[in-house]
Design a protein around this motif. Sequence first.
Motif, PDB file in Angstrom:
ATOM      1  N   ASP A  82      29.810 108.189  19.035  1.00 13.44           N
ATOM      2  CA  ASP A  82      30.764 109.287  18.839  1.00 13.44           C
ATOM      3  C   ASP A  82      30.713 109.816  17.420  1.00 13.44           C
ATOM      4  O   ASP A  82      30.899 111.001  17.181  1.00 13.44           O
ATOM      5  CB  ASP A  82      32.188 108.798  19.105  1.00 13.44           C
ATOM      6  CG  ASP A  82      32.341 108.387  20.546  1.00 13.44           C
ATOM      7  OD1 ASP A  82      31.880 109.141  21.399  1.00 13.44           O
ATOM      8  OD2 ASP A  82      32.899 107.309  20.798  1.00 13.44           O
ATOM      9  N   GLN A  83      30.470 108.896  16.479  1.00  6.62           N
ATOM     10  CA  GLN A  83      30.509 109.328  15.089  1.00  6.62           C
ATOM     11  C   GLN A  83      29.297 110.129  14.672  1.00  6.62           C
ATOM     12  O   GLN A  83      29.359 110.882  13.711  1.00  6.62           O
ATOM     13  CB  GLN A  83      30.657 108.115  14.183  1.00  6.62           C
ATOM     14  CG  GLN A  83      32.076 107.618  14.170  1.00  6.62           C
ATOM     15  CD  GLN A  83      32.203 106.380  13.337  1.00  6.62           C
ATOM     16  OE1 GLN A  83      31.510 106.213  12.346  1.00  6.62           O
ATOM     17  NE2 GLN A  83      33.080 105.496  13.753  1.00  6.62           N
ATOM     18  N   GLU A 129      30.248 113.650  15.039  1.00  5.59           N
ATOM     19  CA  GLU A 129      31.186 114.081  14.002  1.00  5.59           C
ATOM     20  C   GLU A 129      30.521 114.161  12.637  1.00  5.59           C
ATOM     21  O   GLU A 129      30.722 115.101  11.883  1.00  5.59           O
ATOM     22  CB  GLU A 129      32.368 113.110  13.930  1.00  5.59           C
ATOM     23  CG  GLU A 129      33.281 113.260  15.122  1.00  5.59           C
ATOM     24  CD  GLU A 129      34.217 112.088  15.286  1.00  5.59           C
ATOM     25  OE1 GLU A 129      34.408 111.334  14.328  1.00  5.59           O
ATOM     26  OE2 GLU A 129      34.755 111.933  16.401  1.00  5.59           O
ATOM     27  N   GLN A 155      28.241 117.125  12.328  1.00  6.12           N
ATOM     28  CA  GLN A 155      29.034 118.335  12.132  1.00  6.12           C
ATOM     29  C   GLN A 155      29.571 118.405  10.709  1.00  6.12           C
ATOM     30  O   GLN A 155      29.439 119.415  10.027  1.00  6.12           O
ATOM     31  CB  GLN A 155      30.184 118.348  13.149  1.00  6.12           C
ATOM     32  CG  GLN A 155      31.006 119.601  13.138  1.00  6.12           C
ATOM     33  CD  GLN A 155      30.173 120.819  13.478  1.00  6.12           C
ATOM     34  OE1 GLN A 155      29.445 120.838  14.450  1.00  6.12           O
ATOM     35  NE2 GLN A 155      30.266 121.837  12.639  1.00  6.12           N
ATOM     36  N   ALA A 156      30.155 117.294  10.248  1.00  4.89           N
ATOM     37  CA  ALA A 156      30.799 117.305   8.939  1.00  4.89           C
ATOM     38  C   ALA A 156      29.778 117.483   7.820  1.00  4.89           C
ATOM     39  O   ALA A 156      29.956 118.292   6.920  1.00  4.89           O
ATOM     40  CB  ALA A 156      31.580 116.012   8.734  1.00  4.89           C
ATOM     41  N   GLN A 199      24.471 126.972  14.583  1.00  4.43           N
ATOM     42  CA  GLN A 199      25.005 126.742  13.239  1.00  4.43           C
ATOM     43  C   GLN A 199      23.899 126.604  12.189  1.00  4.43           C
ATOM     44  O   GLN A 199      24.186 126.349  11.024  1.00  4.43           O
ATOM     45  CB  GLN A 199      25.863 125.479  13.222  1.00  4.43           C
ATOM     46  CG  GLN A 199      27.096 125.596  14.101  1.00  4.43           C
ATOM     47  CD  GLN A 199      28.036 124.418  13.891  1.00  4.43           C
ATOM     48  OE1 GLN A 199      28.707 124.333  12.877  1.00  4.43           O
ATOM     49  NE2 GLN A 199      28.071 123.505  14.831  1.00  4.43           N
ATOM     50  N   VAL A 249      29.857 121.348  23.423  1.00  2.00           N
ATOM     51  CA  VAL A 249      30.623 120.318  22.712  1.00  2.00           C
ATOM     52  C   VAL A 249      32.102 120.399  23.117  1.00  2.00           C
ATOM     53  O   VAL A 249      32.744 119.384  23.408  1.00  2.00           O
ATOM     54  CB  VAL A 249      30.483 120.503  21.179  1.00  2.00           C
ATOM     55  CG1 VAL A 249      31.294 119.463  20.442  1.00  2.00           C
ATOM     56  CG2 VAL A 249      29.024 120.420  20.775  1.00  2.00           C
ATOM     57  N   HIS A 250      32.634 121.642  23.152  1.00  2.00           N
ATOM     58  CA  HIS A 250      34.028 121.833  23.563  1.00  2.00           C
ATOM     59  C   HIS A 250      34.218 121.367  25.002  1.00  2.00           C
ATOM     60  O   HIS A 250      35.178 120.686  25.338  1.00  2.00           O
ATOM     61  CB  HIS A 250      34.415 123.311  23.462  1.00  2.00           C
ATOM     62  CG  HIS A 250      34.386 123.836  22.061  1.00  2.00           C
ATOM     63  ND1 HIS A 250      33.213 124.039  21.385  1.00  2.00           N
ATOM     64  CD2 HIS A 250      35.374 124.183  21.220  1.00  2.00           C
ATOM     65  CE1 HIS A 250      33.495 124.493  20.172  1.00  2.00           C
ATOM     66  NE2 HIS A 250      34.806 124.593  20.048  1.00  2.00           N
ATOM     67  N   THR A 307      33.966 117.524  25.320  1.00  2.00           N
ATOM     68  CA  THR A 307      35.138 116.873  24.726  1.00  2.00           C
ATOM     69  C   THR A 307      36.341 116.983  25.666  1.00  2.00           C
ATOM     70  O   THR A 307      37.049 116.006  25.913  1.00  2.00           O
ATOM     71  CB  THR A 307      35.473 117.533  23.368  1.00  2.00           C
ATOM     72  OG1 THR A 307      34.296 117.517  22.567  1.00  2.00           O
ATOM     73  CG2 THR A 307      36.578 116.804  22.648  1.00  2.00           C
ATOM     74  N   GLN A 315      38.006 113.796  27.945  1.00  2.00           N
ATOM     75  CA  GLN A 315      39.436 113.503  27.800  1.00  2.00           C
ATOM     76  C   GLN A 315      40.140 113.623  29.150  1.00  2.00           C
ATOM     77  O   GLN A 315      40.965 112.782  29.513  1.00  2.00           O
ATOM     78  CB  GLN A 315      40.049 114.481  26.779  1.00  2.00           C
ATOM     79  CG  GLN A 315      41.456 114.127  26.347  1.00  2.00           C
ATOM     80  CD  GLN A 315      41.533 112.766  25.662  1.00  2.00           C
ATOM     81  OE1 GLN A 315      40.865 112.535  24.660  1.00  2.00           O
ATOM     82  NE2 GLN A 315      42.310 111.848  26.204  1.00  2.00           N
ATOM     83  N   GLU A 323      39.338 128.026  24.221  1.00  2.00           N
ATOM     84  CA  GLU A 323      38.396 127.574  23.199  1.00  2.00           C
ATOM     85  C   GLU A 323      37.071 128.326  23.268  1.00  2.00           C
ATOM     86  O   GLU A 323      36.502 128.694  22.242  1.00  2.00           O
ATOM     87  CB  GLU A 323      38.149 126.066  23.334  1.00  2.00           C
ATOM     88  CG  GLU A 323      39.317 125.247  22.819  1.00  2.00           C
ATOM     89  CD  GLU A 323      39.128 123.759  23.037  1.00  2.00           C
ATOM     90  OE1 GLU A 323      38.030 123.349  23.451  1.00  2.00           O
ATOM     91  OE2 GLU A 323      40.095 123.013  22.797  1.00  2.00           O
ATOM     92  N   ASN A 346      37.509 131.806  21.999  1.00  2.00           N
ATOM     93  CA  ASN A 346      37.585 131.767  20.535  1.00  2.00           C
ATOM     94  C   ASN A 346      36.200 131.588  19.922  1.00  2.00           C
ATOM     95  O   ASN A 346      35.881 132.178  18.889  1.00  2.00           O
ATOM     96  CB  ASN A 346      38.507 130.624  20.097  1.00  2.00           C
ATOM     97  CG  ASN A 346      38.770 130.638  18.602  1.00  2.00           C
ATOM     98  OD1 ASN A 346      39.161 131.657  18.066  1.00  2.00           O
ATOM     99  ND2 ASN A 346      38.524 129.523  17.947  1.00  2.00           N
ATOM    100  N   LEU A 397      34.441 133.826  17.141  1.00  2.00           N
ATOM    101  CA  LEU A 397      33.892 133.302  15.887  1.00  2.00           C
ATOM    102  C   LEU A 397      32.437 133.735  15.728  1.00  2.00           C
ATOM    103  O   LEU A 397      32.006 134.119  14.647  1.00  2.00           O
ATOM    104  CB  LEU A 397      33.982 131.770  15.853  1.00  2.00           C
ATOM    105  CG  LEU A 397      35.377 131.162  15.712  1.00  2.00           C
ATOM    106  CD1 LEU A 397      35.308 129.648  15.850  1.00  2.00           C
ATOM    107  CD2 LEU A 397      35.987 131.521  14.363  1.00  2.00           C
ATOM    108  N   ASP A 409      32.065 137.196  14.531  1.00  2.00           N
ATOM    109  CA  ASP A 409      32.336 137.369  13.095  1.00  2.00           C
ATOM    110  C   ASP A 409      31.123 137.062  12.233  1.00  2.00           C
ATOM    111  O   ASP A 409      30.959 137.610  11.153  1.00  2.00           O
ATOM    112  CB  ASP A 409      33.471 136.432  12.655  1.00  2.00           C
ATOM    113  CG  ASP A 409      34.826 136.998  13.037  1.00  2.00           C
ATOM    114  OD1 ASP A 409      34.874 138.192  13.387  1.00  2.00           O
ATOM    115  OD2 ASP A 409      35.807 136.249  12.990  1.00  2.00           O
TER     116      ASP A 409
END
Lengths: 304, 433
Positions: B68-69, B72, B75-76, B101, B389-390, B393, B397, B422, B425, B429, B432
């Motif tokens: 999972d990390q 993350e 991404q981070a 991205q 990814v959205h 996720t 859940q 999502e 949105n 994004l 933009d």
Amino acid sequence: MTTIQAETVSGSPPPTRRKPRFGAQRANTLMWAGIFLLPSVILLILLRFAPMVAAFSDALAFGSTRGIWSNFSFIFSDPAFWNSLWITLIFSIIINPLQIALALGLAVLLTKHIPMVGLWRTLILLPVAVPQVVSAIIWLVLFRPDGPLNGITRALGLPSIPWLTEPGWALWSIIVVCSWVGVGYWMTFLVAGIREIPNSLYEASSIDGAGAWRQFWHITVPGLRRPLLFVLVADTVSNFLIFAPVRILTRGGPEGSTDLIMYNITERAYTLGDTGAASAATLVLIVVVIAVVAVQFRLMPGKD
Amino acid sequence: MARTRTSVAATSLLSTVLLLSSCGGGNGEDEVVLTWLNPHAGAYEPVVEAFEERNEGVRIELQSVPFDQVVEQTQARLGAGDTGIDIVSVDPPRLANMVAQGFLTNESEYLPEMEDQFIEAGINSVTADGEQWAYPLWTSNNFLFYNREALENAGVEIPGESHEDRLTWEDVLKRAEEVVDAGETTYGFGMDQVDRYYALQPMIESIGAGNGLTGDDNLTPEVNTPEWVEFGEWYSDIHSSGLAPRGVEPEQMVDLFRSGQSAFLLGGASAIGRMQDGDFSDSWGMAPHPYFENGAVVTPTDSWAIGITSTTEHEELAREFVQFATLNPGGAELASSVNTLPPVNTEAFEAYVDFIQDLAPEQTEGFSELFRIDSEEHARHRPESVGYVHFETQMNQAFSDIRNGANVENTLNQGQQALDRELANLENLAADN
């Protein structure tokens, strides 16, 4: 300012040659003060101010066709964000009084003459030394449906408890884990505070016939006002920022029942990659924390 | 006095400088260090050592974090333009989002080499917008593992190993119930990727539902159709009846099975190594991935790929290594020697089959043939979308909540609404940028 001080000190106009010397000395002092402060100032700018500015610039959607406030309108139209704020509020209302009451109770108990006091204090403080992530993993095993805690409940003839799998229980389980770590930590500040209260007050009051209960309310609690205010504020802020136990134990579930705001923000930023909405949510969190802390300062009686 | 103050100030300045500089790192030697962010601790040492031996002065640093990390951290860190990661493990359904991205280098010019060495499914898994952005390492499939001893003791018929013997889910659950009723195991059935879309997608599609994303760019969610609800109810029932366990994490499922607590396990080939290790070896067997009665046979596919980050300062060297670990048969074989997942490199795959058969000769007799048939005839890729990814996720859940007893229809409706918002949105994004 310099001249006034100089005049007050000497009582008569100072000799002309002392003036520049004093000014030079003051400039010298200021320079050294600046040098000593420099490391802290640099770190403050790097670690506090810069991220704050970055959060602002990420949250405000400059140049977007959707308008500069679009990240805020997105999170405020998101039921998951409102749920997360609501859950955080309930969590704070329960956990802060609970932790402080327990910490205070233990602090009073451990400053009494009870046998093996050092051992008890060490045991209570021990969870603080365990990293949050490690303690969460230990609790994950304890909370399993077929884990040790349910082994105990079954041995007592009680039904198994769905610690992490039912919305009604999961937030309580997170509260247990956080308090297991937090209570010992906050207790140490209160133990130090109780030590500061002069013993003579207790002796005098017991001569006057005050019992332990009256001593607690009329000597210990007022005497602890300052450490209590610190613990209240620091505990509230740290509980607003709870993340690791949620990440490891529940991931915000079941059904969003443990989706504390810090986890919600992290999920937006690092799983979904929406740093704009995450920064907007962070700013909302900062405003909420400042508002709550301001209210706490107002509510705490007496000012120094 | 002045001297003391000067030296104190100098010390404080020096310590600040040291403190700040220590954050920067750097080793000052000629050695080039490539950093590889990956989710497979202990899996890549053999291929890394082989590469380092061939290339003096190069060191590959493995930064292994949990599954999972890795998502993350990717991404981070890549999102913040971190130049400290040269190589990154890529989960294929997340590729489109990473490409959008700008996290990865374009590797399309090496397509001919890829076509020479990889199976087609592998190349598809690293393709987004018609171009290649990474090198596939493995492919995957799920199998139905069973506890042979428990089934035999309960008098339950042992499932066959060939694709012709494929069981229906209805049949699997019936057998699982019989084993539990006979007191042989606590649970009837577990999944090593429980609640995760990867393992659920084949079941969802087998029951007759869509994969959950539709529209031109797969940006329109469709997760509350009657078929999705039907699957949700099935998933809810097996857990509320206690046939499958609640509150057990994916990481604990293989251990639950090999400790004899579950009659069946739906799991990947990487579990084979773990099952053969210890007392449980040879008391298990494997059968094809089941399907729903009157439904299609659907199996999962794709696995991790390796990409070169667009922020790397050593692009050529990083490419050399990634190609060694994937395109080079010897390198690819080494990269699959610890994690027993099937390589997409055709030559390395042959060696892998031999390796698996050495590991568990009796159980894996039909493995190669079954794998081929599933990959060619039944495998379905996860939907390719920048919103994957959205989607994943939300779905993970949702199914975690359903497993814990949440109302199926409400949960899927909420998932649908959240994804509507999502993904819309996400399009805003993208407009933009």
